[in-house]
Design a protein around this motif. Structure first.
Motif, PDB file in Angstrom:
ATOM      1  N   PHE A 106       0.825  -1.211   0.000  1.00 52.45           N
ATOM      2  CA  PHE A 106       0.000   0.000   0.000  1.00 52.45           C
ATOM      3  C   PHE A 106       0.855   1.255   0.000  1.00 52.45           C
ATOM      4  O   PHE A 106       0.386   2.345  -0.298  1.00 52.45           O
ATOM      5  N   MET A 107       2.108   1.102   0.400  1.00 49.78           N
ATOM      6  CA  MET A 107       3.019   2.238   0.350  1.00 49.78           C
ATOM      7  C   MET A 107       3.689   2.289  -1.022  1.00 49.78           C
ATOM      8  O   MET A 107       3.860   3.355  -1.605  1.00 49.78           O
ATOM      9  N   ILE A 108       4.067   1.123  -1.531  1.00 50.92           N
ATOM     10  CA  ILE A 108       4.806   1.098  -2.804  1.00 50.92           C
ATOM     11  C   ILE A 108       3.941   1.615  -3.946  1.00 50.92           C
ATOM     12  O   ILE A 108       4.376   2.450  -4.745  1.00 50.92           O
ATOM     13  N   LEU A 109       2.707   1.155  -4.015  1.00 51.61           N
ATOM     14  CA  LEU A 109       1.890   1.483  -5.185  1.00 51.61           C
ATOM     15  C   LEU A 109       1.668   2.987  -5.403  1.00 51.61           C
ATOM     16  O   LEU A 109       1.943   3.485  -6.483  1.00 51.61           O
ATOM     17  N   PRO A 110       1.188   3.719  -4.386  1.00 51.10           N
ATOM     18  CA  PRO A 110       1.004   5.156  -4.648  1.00 51.10           C
ATOM     19  C   PRO A 110       2.325   5.867  -4.952  1.00 51.10           C
ATOM     20  O   PRO A 110       2.359   6.769  -5.782  1.00 51.10           O
ATOM     21  N   LEU A 111       3.395   5.438  -4.297  1.00 50.91           N
ATOM     22  CA  LEU A 111       4.691   6.074  -4.566  1.00 50.91           C
ATOM     23  C   LEU A 111       5.118   5.807  -6.006  1.00 50.91           C
ATOM     24  O   LEU A 111       5.538   6.708  -6.724  1.00 50.91           O
ATOM     25  N   TYR A 112       4.955   4.552  -6.400  1.00 56.54           N
ATOM     26  CA  TYR A 112       5.339   4.186  -7.763  1.00 56.54           C
ATOM     27  C   TYR A 112       4.537   4.997  -8.776  1.00 56.54           C
ATOM     28  O   TYR A 112       5.089   5.547  -9.729  1.00 56.54           O
ATOM     29  N   THR A 113       3.227   5.070  -8.534  1.00 56.47           N
ATOM     30  CA  THR A 113       2.369   5.814  -9.468  1.00 56.47           C
ATOM     31  C   THR A 113       2.810   7.270  -9.568  1.00 56.47           C
ATOM     32  O   THR A 113       2.960   7.822 -10.653  1.00 56.47           O
ATOM     33  N   THR A 114       3.032   7.887  -8.402  1.00 59.39           N
ATOM     34  CA  THR A 114       3.408   9.306  -8.416  1.00 59.39           C
ATOM     35  C   THR A 114       4.746   9.519  -9.110  1.00 59.39           C
ATOM     36  O   THR A 114       4.890  10.392  -9.959  1.00 59.39           O
ATOM     37  N   ILE A 115       5.722   8.700  -8.736  1.00 56.87           N
ATOM     38  CA  ILE A 115       7.063   8.938  -9.293  1.00 56.87           C
ATOM     39  C   ILE A 115       7.084   8.642 -10.784  1.00 56.87           C
ATOM     40  O   ILE A 115       7.697   9.366 -11.562  1.00 56.87           O
ATOM     41  N   SER A 116       6.368   7.584 -11.201  1.00 57.70           N
ATOM     42  CA  SER A 116       6.445   7.266 -12.628  1.00 57.70           C
ATOM     43  C   SER A 116       5.660   8.281 -13.458  1.00 57.70           C
ATOM     44  O   SER A 116       5.904   8.420 -14.646  1.00 57.70           O
ATOM     45  N   ARG A 117       4.758   9.027 -12.826  1.00 61.43           N
ATOM     46  CA  ARG A 117       4.041  10.062 -13.569  1.00 61.43           C
ATOM     47  C   ARG A 117       4.836  11.351 -13.658  1.00 61.43           C
ATOM     48  O   ARG A 117       4.476  12.250 -14.402  1.00 61.43           O
ATOM     49  N   LEU A 118       5.894  11.464 -12.868  1.00 66.11           N
ATOM     50  CA  LEU A 118       6.695  12.692 -12.927  1.00 66.11           C
ATOM     51  C   LEU A 118       7.328  12.795 -14.306  1.00 66.11           C
ATOM     52  O   LEU A 118       7.888  11.840 -14.817  1.00 66.11           O
ATOM     53  N   ASP A 119       7.233  13.961 -14.881  1.00 63.43           N
ATOM     54  CA  ASP A 119       7.814  14.205 -16.187  1.00 63.43           C
ATOM     55  C   ASP A 119       9.343  14.088 -16.087  1.00 63.43           C
ATOM     56  O   ASP A 119       9.971  14.796 -15.313  1.00 63.43           O
ATOM     57  N   GLY A 120       9.899  13.159 -16.853  1.00 62.77           N
ATOM     58  CA  GLY A 120      11.353  12.980 -16.847  1.00 62.77           C
ATOM     59  C   GLY A 120      12.077  14.257 -17.218  1.00 62.77           C
ATOM     60  O   GLY A 120      13.212  14.489 -16.787  1.00 62.77           O
ATOM     61  N   ALA A 121      11.410  15.101 -17.985  1.00 62.10           N
ATOM     62  CA  ALA A 121      12.028  16.357 -18.405  1.00 62.10           C
ATOM     63  C   ALA A 121      12.302  17.262 -17.203  1.00 62.10           C
ATOM     64  O   ALA A 121      13.211  18.086 -17.250  1.00 62.10           O
ATOM     65  N   LEU A 122      11.533  17.086 -16.113  1.00 61.11           N
ATOM     66  CA  LEU A 122      11.774  17.926 -14.933  1.00 61.11           C
ATOM     67  C   LEU A 122      13.132  17.600 -14.316  1.00 61.11           C
ATOM     68  O   LEU A 122      13.872  18.488 -13.925  1.00 61.11           O
ATOM     69  N   ARG A 123      13.438  16.297 -14.242  1.00 63.82           N
ATOM     70  CA  ARG A 123      14.757  15.905 -13.728  1.00 63.82           C
ATOM     71  C   ARG A 123      15.854  16.439 -14.640  1.00 63.82           C
ATOM     72  O   ARG A 123      16.871  16.952 -14.179  1.00 63.82           O
ATOM     73  N   GLU A 124      15.617  16.298 -15.945  1.00 65.48           N
ATOM     74  CA  GLU A 124      16.617  16.781 -16.895  1.00 65.48           C
ATOM     75  C   GLU A 124      16.773  18.293 -16.790  1.00 65.48           C
ATOM     76  O   GLU A 124      17.885  18.817 -16.879  1.00 65.48           O
ATOM     77  N   ALA A 125      15.642  18.984 -16.576  1.00 65.10           N
ATOM     78  CA  ALA A 125      15.708  20.444 -16.446  1.00 65.10           C
ATOM     79  C   ALA A 125      16.570  20.819 -15.247  1.00 65.10           C
ATOM     80  O   ALA A 125      17.402  21.724 -15.325  1.00 65.10           O
ATOM     81  N   ALA A 126      16.403  20.089 -14.136  1.00 61.46           N
ATOM     82  CA  ALA A 126      17.192  20.389 -12.941  1.00 61.46           C
ATOM     83  C   ALA A 126      18.674  20.181 -13.210  1.00 61.46           C
ATOM     84  O   ALA A 126      19.514  21.005 -12.834  1.00 61.46           O
ATOM     85  N   MET A 127      18.997  19.086 -13.892  1.00 60.77           N
ATOM     86  CA  MET A 127      20.411  18.820 -14.193  1.00 60.77           C
ATOM     87  C   MET A 127      20.948  19.869 -15.152  1.00 60.77           C
ATOM     88  O   MET A 127      22.079  20.314 -15.042  1.00 60.77           O
TER      89      MET A 127
END
Lengths: 481, 261
Positions: free
Chosen positions: B142-163
C-alpha cells in the motif's frame, strides 16, 4: 565584418540506442560560430532532438566528439556544461513559483541573494513578464510558461541556449509572435542559439543557418536562402516549402525534359544526365493553352486567403501552382516556368516510378492493361474477401480510386519491343544517349509519363515502341490519396 | 410518475443510511450513554483518565508511526528505482512486490509467525518488533503502489531540467523528485498509518500479549461494555478524521495532483 570563432563543433557524431539498436544520428558534422542562430530542421524521428540532447549532455554519442571552445565535453554531465535548454513542454517545476523556477540555476551556483533577485527581475523584464515573481506555474498560460522557461534558461547566461521545439505547443498567432521575439532576443543577447523544429517556415524565419536532417543524416547545411533556392536533393526540396518535383533528363545545352515538356533552364549538366527538377508552386505561370511549355487541365482550385492553390493535371503529372489569379476546374491551360525558377539537380537514381490503379475487380491496372500480380501478394497483410474486395491488414477496404499503387522499376529491367500492343504502355523514343556500354532512352508515352530505359541495342529516335515490364522486377508501394 | 434520473441514486442512499449513517448514530448513542440509557460524559472522562487506555493509545501510535516510517523507507527506493528504470520487466517486479496481497491474509501471517518463531524462539519476547514486522509485511504494497504511481508520472524532463540548470543527481532528487513525490508519500502514509492504528488481527495472530487500540476496543465489546468500546471507537474515528483532514490540506498545498492507486 568581425571574424567569428567556433563555439561548438560536432565531429562525426553518431548515436545508436542500446535498447533497440536504432541509429538515431549518423555521422553528424557541424561547426557553430559564436552568436549564430542555428536550426536543426527535419521531420520527427530525423535525429534532430537526439543531436540536441547530446549537446546538452542527456545522451552520450556512441561515436564522435563534441567540442566546446575546442575542448571535448562528451565526458561532462549536463550540470557541468555552460549550456541551458528550453524544453519542448517547458518542464517548469510545478512545486515552485516563477521566482524559484528562474532562480533554480543561480541558487545552484550559490549566487548571492540580492544578485539573484536583481537577475530574476531583469530576465523577467526581458521576457516581458515583470512582476510575475510570486505567480504559481499552474496559473500561467502556455505562452507565459514558455517565456518563463526561456527566462529560466537565459538567467544563467549560458554560452549556448538550446531550444527543443519550444513553440510547438502554442497556437499559430502566439507562435508567430514568439518567433519574432526569440529572434530579437537572440540579436540583443548575442548568445548562440541552437533551435530544433520540424516547422520549415519557423526555420526560414529565424535562422542564420539551417541544418536539414533526415533519418539521422545531415541533408544540407546552409543559410535559409541557400536551402530554399538551391536544395541539394529532392528531400530538401520537398521538405522546405512546397515543391513540384519531377524526374527528367538533360536534352541539350541548358535544356531539360521533364513533366512532358522541354524546358529551358540555367543549370547545366551533360546531355543525357538524369536529373530531378524542382519548381516552386509560386513560380509556375498559367498561360493560354498552346502558349505554355506544356498544357494541362485544371483539376482543383483551393482558395488560401492570399492566393489560390491550383492543381493542374498534365498527362500523368500533377503540378501544384500558387497564384493570385483564379482558374476554373476543367479549363485547359498552358503552363510555363521562367528558366531561373527551375532548379535542376542530379537525380539520385533513375528508377521509373508510376502509379497503377486498382480496378473495380481489385486487380492492378495501368494504361488499361492488367499487371499480372495479385494485390494480396504485394500488400503485406491484405486479404481477398469472399465478395471479391481486398482489405488491408487493418481490415479496411482498398477502395479503387482512393488507393493507388506506386510501381518502381529500374531502367535496365524494361524491354522495348516493336510489337507495341504487347507492351504495358506505348510511347515514342524522344531522346537517346550513348552511355559507354548501353544506350539510355527516354520514352515519351501518350500518358505524358516519361520512362527511362537502358538497352544495349540502338533504336532510332521517334520510333514507336511498346514497353515490356516483367512483374517480378517491379516493386510496389501502397499510396492513399 | 415520470422517471427521474435521481431515482437511480436511491439504492446508494439506502446503503449509506443503513451501513454508514445509522451505525455512526448508534456509536454516538452508546458512547454518550450509560447502561441505563442515560446521557453521560463518563465514558469520555474514563478514556482520558484511565492510564490503561492512554497507554494503549500511546503504544498504538508508536507502532503505527514506526510501521509507517519503516514502510516508507523500504518502499521509496523500490518505487523510485522501478519508476525511473528503463527495465522492460519493471511491471513484473512491481507485481512481485504486490503479489502477497493476493494471498489470503491469515495464511500469510501464519507463515510469518512460523518464520519469526524459528528466528526468535519465543514470540512474546519481542512484541513491539513483531508488531512492526507483521504490519510492515502486510502494508508495504500500500506504500509502494502510490509512490510508484506518483514517481512514474513525474515528467522525466523535470529531472533533466534540474540537471540542465546545474543540479547533480543528489540535488536533483532533493529539490525536484522528492518534493514532487509528496502527494504519493501522503497517500502511502495514510494507507499504512490508518490501518496500522486500528488493525489488531495481525498482533493477535502473532500471539502478541500487548494491546493496541484495535484490540482494546475488541476487548471492551467482548466484555459487553458497548458504551466504553463505542467511546474509544469514536475517539479513534475523530483522530483519524483529523489526520486525514491534515494530510489532505498538506496535499492540496503541495500540488493539485492527486495520487491514489
Amino acid at each position: 565584418m568581425e571574424k567569428k570563432d567556433t563555439i561548438i563543433e560536432l565531429r562525426g557524431v553518431s548515436k545508436v540506442f542500446e535498447d533497440n539498436g536504432f541509429k538515431a544520428v549518423d555521422n553528424f558534422n557541424l561547426e557553430v560560430k559564436r552568436g549564430e542562430f542555428v536550426t536543426f530542421l527535419g521531420p520527427s524521428g530525423c535525429g534532430k532532438t537526439t543531436t540536441l540532447r547530446m549537446i546538452a549532455g542527456f545522451d552520450k554519442p556512441t561515436e564522435g566528439d563534441i567540442l566546446l571552445n575546442g575542448e571535448s565535453i562528451v565526458g561532462l554531465p549536463p550540470y557541468r556544461r555552460p549550456i541551458n535548454t528550453v524544453f519542448q513542454r517547458y518542464a517548469l517545476f510545478p512545486h515552485m513559483n516563477v521566482f524559484d523556477n528562474i532562480a533554480f540555476g543561480l541558487r545552484q551556483k550559490k549566487t548571492a541573494k540580492d544578485v539573484i533577485v536583481r537577475k530574476v527581475k531583469h530576465v523577467l523584464e526581458l521576457v516581458d513578464l515583470e512582476g510575475f515573481e510570486e505567480r504559481g506555474i499552474g496559473t500561467l498560460s502556455g505562452g507565459q510558461q514558455q517565456r518563463i522557461a526561456i527566462a529560466r534558461a537565459l538567467v544563467n547566461e549560458p554560452e549556448i541556449l538550446l531550444l527543443d521545439e519550444p513553440l510547438g505547443a502554442l497556437d499559430l498567432k502566439m507562435r508567430k509572435e514568439m518567433q519574432l521575439e526569440l529572434k530579437s532576443m537572440h540579436d540583443k543577447l548575442g548568445i548562440t542559439f541552437i533551435y530544433v523544429t520540424h516547422d520549415q517556415e519557423e526555420a526560414l524565419t529565424m535562422s542564420d543557418k539551417i541544418v536539414v536532417m533526415s533519418e539521422g543524416r545531415t541533408q544540407q547545411i546552409g543559410t535559409p536562402e541557400d536551402i530554399y533556392n538551391e536544395p541539394v536533393n529532392a528531400f530538401v526540396a520537398d521538405f522546405i516549402g512546397e515543391s513540384n518535383i519531377f524526374n527528367g533528363m538533360m536534352t541539350g545545352h541548358l535544356k531539360a525534359r521533364f513533366c512532358g515538356g522541354e524546358f529551358s533552364c540555367v543549370d547545366d549538366y551533360e546531355e543525357g544526365t538524369h536529373i530531378t527538377a524542382v519548381v516552386r508552386p509560386e513560380d509556375v505561370e498559367i498561360t493560354k493553352p498552346g502558349e505554355g511549355t506544356i498544357t494541362g487541365v485544371v483539376d482543383s482550385v483551393i482558395f488560401k486567403g492570399i492566393h489560390y492553390e491550383i492543381t493542374v493535371l498534365s498527362g500523368r503529372n500533377e503540378i501544384v501552382i500558387q497564384t493570385v489569379r483564379n482558374a476554373t476546374v476543367g479549363d485547359r491551360v498552358g503552363l510555363r516556368v521562367d528558366p531561373e525558377n527551375i532548379h535542376i539537380m542530379l537525380a539520385e537514381d533513375h528508377t521509373n516510378k508510376f502509379y497503377a490503379d486498382i480496378n473495380p475487380d481489385f486487380r492492378l491496372e495501368y494504361n488499361g492493361h492488367r499487371i499480372e500480380t495479385s494485390l494480396t501478394k504485394i500488400i503485406r497483410g491484405s486479404k481477398r474477401r469472399e465478395d471479391g474486395t481486398v482489405v488491408d491488414a487493418a481490415g479496411e477496404v482498398l477502395e479503387p480510386g482512393r488507393v493507388r499503387i506506386l510501381v518502381s522499376i529500374q531502367p535496365q529491367d524494361i524491354e522495348m519491343t516493336d510489337d507495341q500492343d504487347a507492351g504495358l504502355v506505348q510511347g515514342t523514343i524522344s531522346n537517346l544517349i550513348y552511355k559507354g556500354d548501353h544506350y539510355s532512352y527516354i520514352i515519351h508515352t501518350e500518358l505524358e509519363q516519361d520512362f527511362v530505359v537502358d538497352d544495349e541495342d540502338l533504336w532510332n529516335m521517334d520510333d514507336r515502341v511498346g514497353l515490356l515490364m516483367p512483374v517480378d522486377k517491379m516493386t510496389f508501394t501502397l499510396k492513399r490519396k | 410518475m415520470a422517471f427521474s434520473r435521481k431515482s437511480l441514486g436511491i439504492p446508494y442512499a439506502v446503503f449509506l443510511v443503513v451501513f454508514v449513517a445509522a451505525p455512526l448514530l448508534f456509536l454516538f448513542y452508546y458512547a454518550f450513554t450509560d447502561g441505563q440509557g442515560q446521557f453521560t460524559m463518563q465514558n469520555l472522562l474514563h478514556f482520558f483518565t484511565d492510564p490503561n487506555t492512554l497507554g494503549t493509545l500511546y503504544y498504538s501510535f508508536s507502532i503505527a508511526i514506526v510501521t509507517t516510517v519503516v514502510c516508507l523507507l523500504l518502499a521509496y527506493p523500490v518505487a523510485y528505482i522501478l519508476a525511473t528504470s528503463r527495465l522492460r520487466q519493471r511491471s513484473v517486479i512491481l507485481m512481485l512486490f504486490v503479489m502477497p496481497m493476493w494471498i489470503n491474509f491469515s495464511l500469510r501471517i501464519t507463515a510469518l509467525k512460523e518464520i519469526l518463531n524459528v528466528l526468535e524462539g519465543n514470540l512474546a519476547m519481542y512484541p513491539f518488533l513483531n508488531a512492526v514486522i507483521g504490519m510492515t509485511y502486510d502494508f508495504l504494497p500500500f506504500m509502494i503502489l502510490p509512490l510508484y504511481t506518483t514517481i512514474s508520472r513525474l515528467d522525466g524532463a523535470l529531472r533533466e531540467a534540474a540537471m540542465d540548470l546545474g543540479a547533480n543527481d543528489v540535488q536533483t532528487f532533493l529539490r525536484v523528485t522528492l518534493p514532487l513525490s509528496v502527494p504519493g508519500i501522503i497517500s502511502g502514509v495514510s494507507m499504512v498509518f490508518l490501518p496500522a492504528m486500528t488493525n489488531y488481527v495481525v498482533l493477535d495472530m502473532l500471539y502478541n500479549s500487548t494491546y493496541i487500540m484495535g484490540s482494546l476496543i475488541g476487548s471492551y465489546f467482548a466484555a459487553y461494555n458497548w458504551h466504553g468500546g463505542s467511546m474509544i471507537s469514536l475517539i479513534l474515528l475523530a483522530m483519524i478524521c483529523l489526520f486525514t483532514l491534515l494530510s489532505g490540506s498538506v496535499e492540496e498545498e503541495g500540488s493539485a495532483r492527486g495520487a491514489l492507486l
